[in-house]
Design an enzyme around this catalytic site. Structure first.
Site, PDB file in Angstrom:
ATOM      1  N   CYS A   2       0.831  -1.196   0.000  1.00 46.77           N
ATOM      2  CA  CYS A   2       0.000   0.000   0.000  1.00 46.77           C
ATOM      3  C   CYS A   2       0.871   1.254   0.000  1.00 46.77           C
ATOM      4  CB  CYS A   2      -0.932   0.080   1.198  1.00 46.77           C
ATOM      5  SG  CYS A   2      -2.016  -1.324   1.362  1.00 46.77           S
ATOM      6  N   ARG A  27       3.960  -0.229  -4.783  1.00 51.30           N
ATOM      7  CA  ARG A  27       3.699  -0.741  -3.431  1.00 51.30           C
ATOM      8  C   ARG A  27       2.421  -1.556  -3.348  1.00 51.30           C
ATOM      9  NH1 ARG A  27       6.751   1.733   0.346  1.00 51.30           N
ATOM     10  NH2 ARG A  27       5.293   1.086   1.949  1.00 51.30           N
ATOM     11  N   ASN A 112      -1.505   2.362   5.670  1.00 53.05           N
ATOM     12  CA  ASN A 112      -0.609   1.319   5.170  1.00 53.05           C
ATOM     13  C   ASN A 112      -0.131   0.538   6.396  1.00 53.05           C
ATOM     14  OD1 ASN A 112       2.867   1.449   4.179  1.00 53.05           O
ATOM     15  ND2 ASN A 112       1.462  -0.240   3.998  1.00 53.05           N
ATOM     16  N   GLY A 113      -0.335  -0.777   6.376  1.00 54.37           N
ATOM     17  CA  GLY A 113       0.098  -1.585   7.516  1.00 54.37           C
ATOM     18  C   GLY A 113      -0.952  -2.614   7.862  1.00 54.37           C
ATOM     19  N   GLU A 495      18.678 -16.067  -7.871  1.00 55.75           N
ATOM     20  CA  GLU A 495      18.195 -14.778  -8.332  1.00 55.75           C
ATOM     21  C   GLU A 495      17.630 -14.877  -9.760  1.00 55.75           C
ATOM     22  OE1 GLU A 495      17.408 -12.246  -6.882  1.00 55.75           O
ATOM     23  OE2 GLU A 495      17.362 -10.625  -8.344  1.00 55.75           O
ATOM     24  N   LYS A 499      13.773 -14.015 -10.689  1.00 56.37           N
ATOM     25  CA  LYS A 499      13.448 -12.980 -11.689  1.00 56.37           C
ATOM     26  C   LYS A 499      12.503 -13.564 -12.725  1.00 56.37           C
ATOM     27  CE  LYS A 499      14.267  -9.916 -10.343  1.00 56.37           C
ATOM     28  NZ  LYS A 499      14.941  -9.673  -9.123  1.00 56.37           N
ATOM     29  N   GLU A 502       8.923 -14.428 -11.179  1.00 56.07           N
ATOM     30  CA  GLU A 502       8.093 -13.349 -10.640  1.00 56.07           C
ATOM     31  C   GLU A 502       7.527 -12.439 -11.717  1.00 56.07           C
ATOM     32  OE1 GLU A 502       9.960 -10.593  -7.881  1.00 56.07           O
ATOM     33  OE2 GLU A 502      11.839 -10.596  -8.996  1.00 56.07           O
ATOM     34  N   HIS A 518      18.299 -35.847  -6.753  1.00 52.23           N
ATOM     35  CA  HIS A 518      17.604 -36.392  -5.579  1.00 52.23           C
ATOM     36  C   HIS A 518      16.098 -36.124  -5.638  1.00 52.23           C
ATOM     37  CE1 HIS A 518      21.318 -37.611  -3.748  1.00 52.23           C
ATOM     38  NE2 HIS A 518      21.815 -36.398  -3.954  1.00 52.23           N
ATOM     39  N   LYS A 618       6.571  -4.133  -3.944  1.00 57.01           N
ATOM     40  CA  LYS A 618       8.011  -3.927  -3.833  1.00 57.01           C
ATOM     41  C   LYS A 618       8.472  -3.860  -2.386  1.00 57.01           C
ATOM     42  CE  LYS A 618      11.873  -1.631  -5.793  1.00 57.01           C
ATOM     43  NZ  LYS A 618      12.353  -2.933  -6.294  1.00 57.01           N
TER      44      LYS A 618
HETATM   45  C1  G6P Z   1      10.043  -7.767  -2.119  1.00 56.60           C
HETATM   46  C2  G6P Z   1      10.640  -7.281  -3.434  1.00 56.60           C
HETATM   47  C3  G6P Z   1      11.995  -7.938  -3.661  1.00 56.60           C
HETATM   48  C4  G6P Z   1      12.919  -7.673  -2.498  1.00 56.60           C
HETATM   49  C5  G6P Z   1      12.280  -8.114  -1.178  1.00 56.60           C
HETATM   50  C6  G6P Z   1      13.074  -7.586   0.000  1.00 56.60           C
HETATM   51  O1  G6P Z   1       9.674  -9.088  -2.233  1.00 56.60           O
HETATM   52  O2  G6P Z   1       9.770  -7.564  -4.508  1.00 56.60           O
HETATM   53  O3  G6P Z   1      12.574  -7.411  -4.844  1.00 56.60           O
HETATM   54  O4  G6P Z   1      14.121  -8.363  -2.693  1.00 56.60           O
HETATM   55  O5  G6P Z   1      10.957  -7.574  -1.044  1.00 56.60           O
HETATM   56  O6  G6P Z   1      12.955  -6.194   0.004  1.00 56.60           O
HETATM   57  P1  G6P Z   1      14.021  -5.209   0.614  1.00 56.60           P
HETATM   58  O7  G6P Z   1      13.428  -3.846   0.396  1.00 56.60           O
HETATM   59  O8  G6P Z   1      14.144  -5.559   2.066  1.00 56.60           O
HETATM   60  O9  G6P Z   1      15.292  -5.394  -0.138  1.00 56.60           O
END
Ligand code: G6P
Length: 623
Positions: A2, A27, A112-113, A495, A499, A502, A518, A618
């Site tokens: 949010c 967000r 937000n929260g 990673e 990527k 997601e 395994h 994010k």
């Molecule tokens: C979310 C984002 C990721 C990020 C993770 C941790 O899942 O989509 O890209 O790595 O949060 O976020 P931070 O802000 O703590 O790096």
């Protein structure tokens, strides 16, 4: 999770709120709304479900709502499905508002929260005669403020303070009271909130990019503080209602940095900004051929006292932790444990003295990472934070802070912040190793030199992007993908696979190459894509054999190697990716770039919303 915005001043608020929400859409983006007041009139509340675009259309980009004071919200659902009724703003009355005229309510708010005890509070309010039109915890919060406000005939700040005492959980809250035109009230606990001051206008927002076009002068409101925001004055209060004074901070980010700047998506722009992010972060830590961690409080005596390291993070930042574990353990004899913050915070485990906890976070607001930091501090363990957002909660609470200089990152899938975190952790490892006498001065200089060459090598990889763009159409129809590698390469697999899944929604798994046999190898069938990352020469042959095992079961093989160590038998590989050579410890910084591009183009080919993948946000400020 949010995004909230607020504006009070002389200009029409609606357009400013919508522009701010556009910058915060990363967000959350399942519904949105604004509430705007024209002088002393009641607020007009307009809400839509779905992307912000729907709200912009409904309000004709703000043109059909008049008023110079307002609040707005873009939602990532926690309590209640995405719908107009559950969208914010919420009101203390019985009507959520849809945009067909002013709403009668003494309090209107966005949040937000998460309010953890909302059920108990809701029951209490129902027994006092309140009814509820939504399933949200926010409606409960707004009605609780209204309850105290009316019951005790107290002012907004006292009503907010009483609410803060009762509500458990996290919140960044912005409220308007009908009796107080041209004022916004704000409160915060554990969710990000900044307040900005311009000329005869004031702003609030969950994050800097939302207000950067208007002002750079901001205040970071602290936990359990509240604020009264007027066009010419911002006043802060503590939980007792006493006025407190907060320092003003000037944000140095460039407003242009938060724009797309001609790129089709933020993600592609941010992929291209990686050399700059890495170079800036490098330059902030290195001068005159030496790494200066002492500038950040990590002097020789602190480094010498470290006997264990716990790296704690979430998502891609956790992947940086996995890479760093290999790097630190290669350069020192210090044991490194890497923990997911969501596990670390609830796990019982010994943390011995001599441990340094390193938390890594782009946003500096991730709820689990913040909780992990607090747990370490409570145990008396020093915490180093590697953070991108200046003044964020994690940056404020850590003992030491290394800032990554990636600038604002908007796309939900991280790229440049990840790369900046990697270089920061590499430099930390090199300095730690040298300080503790594990490497010679010559080796120290060699590593710094190699690390300094990474930005230019990243730029070279980007020159080859058309080839990956072309190839991505070959894999866009895949249902499953596997990324395999060993050691440092395995950390890159984590990673690369994240990527891919997601943003393209292709099911993808990262496996330590030796582990595939395994169980997971049973999923390999004709045409399944297997990406083998083989930049570590000492284990390349092993991973290559594992790829051949997959090929024998029908897999389509992609290899990723460095220029000085090509695959043992090119004939076996269906598509090869090569990155420039560098010291193997730093190859993850290069290997990840083509994988980001491959994911990006695959998502574009599949017609998906690259910057805002479904169900994600994010900045994850809830558990
Ligand atoms: C979310 C984002 C990721 C990020 C993770 C941790 O899942 O989509 O890209 O790595 O949060 O976020 P931070 O802000 O703590 O790096």
């Amino acid at each position: 999770m949010c995004g909230i915005v607020g504006y009070v001043g002389k200009r029409q608020a609606a357009k400013i709120l919508l522009d701010g929400l556009r910058k915060l859409e990363y967000r959350g983006y399942d519904s949105a709304g604004i509430a705007v007041r024209n002088g002393a009139e009641n607020a007009q509340v307009v809400k839509t479900s779905g992307r912000l675009k729907a709200l912009i259309e409904k309000t004709e980009n703000g043109k059909n709502i008049r008023g110079t004071c307002g609040i707005g919200h873009t939602r990532w659902a926690t309590h209640g499905v995405p719908s107009v009724a559950n969208a914010h703003p919420h009101v203390s009355g019985n009507c959520a508002g849809t945009g067909n005229g002013p709403v009668e309510s003494s309090v209107v708010g966005v949040h937000n929260g998460i309010i953890e005890n909302y059920a108990e509070l809701k029951a209490k309010l129902m027994s006092k005669g309140y009814s509820f039109y939504s399933e949200t915890d926010t409606e409960v919060l707004v009605k609780l403020v209204d309850y105290y406000y009316n019951k005790y005939r107290i002012g907004p700040i006292d009503a907010i303070n009483r609410t803060m005492v009762r509500a458990r959980g996290s919140y960044a809250l912005a409220l308007m009271f009908t009796d107080y035109p041209n004022q916004i009230y704000a409160a915060r606990k554990d969710s990000p909130l900044i307040i900005g001051k311009g000329e005869e206008e004031s702003f609030l927002a969950s994050d800097v990019p939302a207000i950067l076009n208007h002002t750079r002068n901001v205040y970071y409101i602290q936990n359990h503080q509240s604020a009264r925001i007027e066009e010419d004055r911002i006043t802060f209060f503590d939980l007792n209602g006493d006025e407190v004074f907060l320092p003003e901070t000037v944000i140095e980010w460039d407003a242009k940095a938060a724009e797309k700047d001609g790129f089709a998506h933020y993600m592609l722009k941010e992929i291209h900004e990686q050399s700059t992010a890495v170079r800036n972060t490098f330059n902030s830590l290195v001068r005159e051929s030496a790494i200066h961690l002492e500038d950040f409080g990590l002097d020789q005596s602190i480094l010498n006292g470290i006997s264990h390291i716990d790296i704690v993070a979430c998502g891609s930042a956790w992947h940086v932790g996995v890479t760093s574990q290999y790097v630190i353990e290669s350069l020192t004899d210090i044991p490194v444990r890497v923990e997911l913050a969501s596990e670390f915070r609830y796990r019982n485990m010994p943390i011995t003295s001599g441990t340094l906890v390193i938390v890594i976070s782009q946003s500096g607001e991730t709820a689990d990472t913040l909780a992990a930091l607090r747990k370490a501090k409570q145990a008396g363990i020093p915490v180093l934070a590697v953070v991108n957002v200046v003044g964020s909660s994690i940056a404020r609470e850590a003992d030491y802070v290394l800032y990554t200089l990636a600038g604002p990152e908007i796309s939900v899938a991280t790229t440049k912040a990840y790369s900046a975190q990697l270089i920061a952790m590499d430099l930390f490892a090199i300095q730690l190793s040298y300080s503790k006498g594990f490497i010679t001065r010559e080796k120290y200089s060699y590593y710094i030199e190699e690390a300094s060459s990474l930005p230019e090598k990243i730029e070279r990889i980007l020159l080859d992007k058309e080839r990956l763009q072309w190839f991505s159409s070959r894999i866009s129809g895949q249902a499953n993908m596997f990324f395999i590698g060993r050691g440092l390469d395995y950390s890159v697999c984590l990673e690369g696979s994240l990527k891919m899944k997601e943003i393209s929604y292709i099911h993808s798994e990262a496996y330590a190459a030796g582990e595939l046999k395994h169980g997971t190898i049973s999923l390999i069938e004709d045409g399944t894509v297997v990406v083998g990352i083989m930049t570590e020469s000492s284990v390349m042959d092993k991973t290559f054999s594992n790829m051949i095992e997959c090929k024998a079961r029908g897999a389509y093989l992609i290899s990723l190697t460095s220029a000085d160590h090509p695959v043992p038998d090119e004939g076996e590989i269906d598509f090869q990716i090569t990155v420039p050579a560098t010291d193997e410890l730093f190859l993850p910084s290069l290997a990840v770039i083509p994988l980001q591009l491959l994911s990006y183009y695959t998502s574009v080919n599949r017609g998906l919303d690259v910057d805002k993948p479904r169900n994600l946000a994010k900045s994850v400020t809830v558990e």
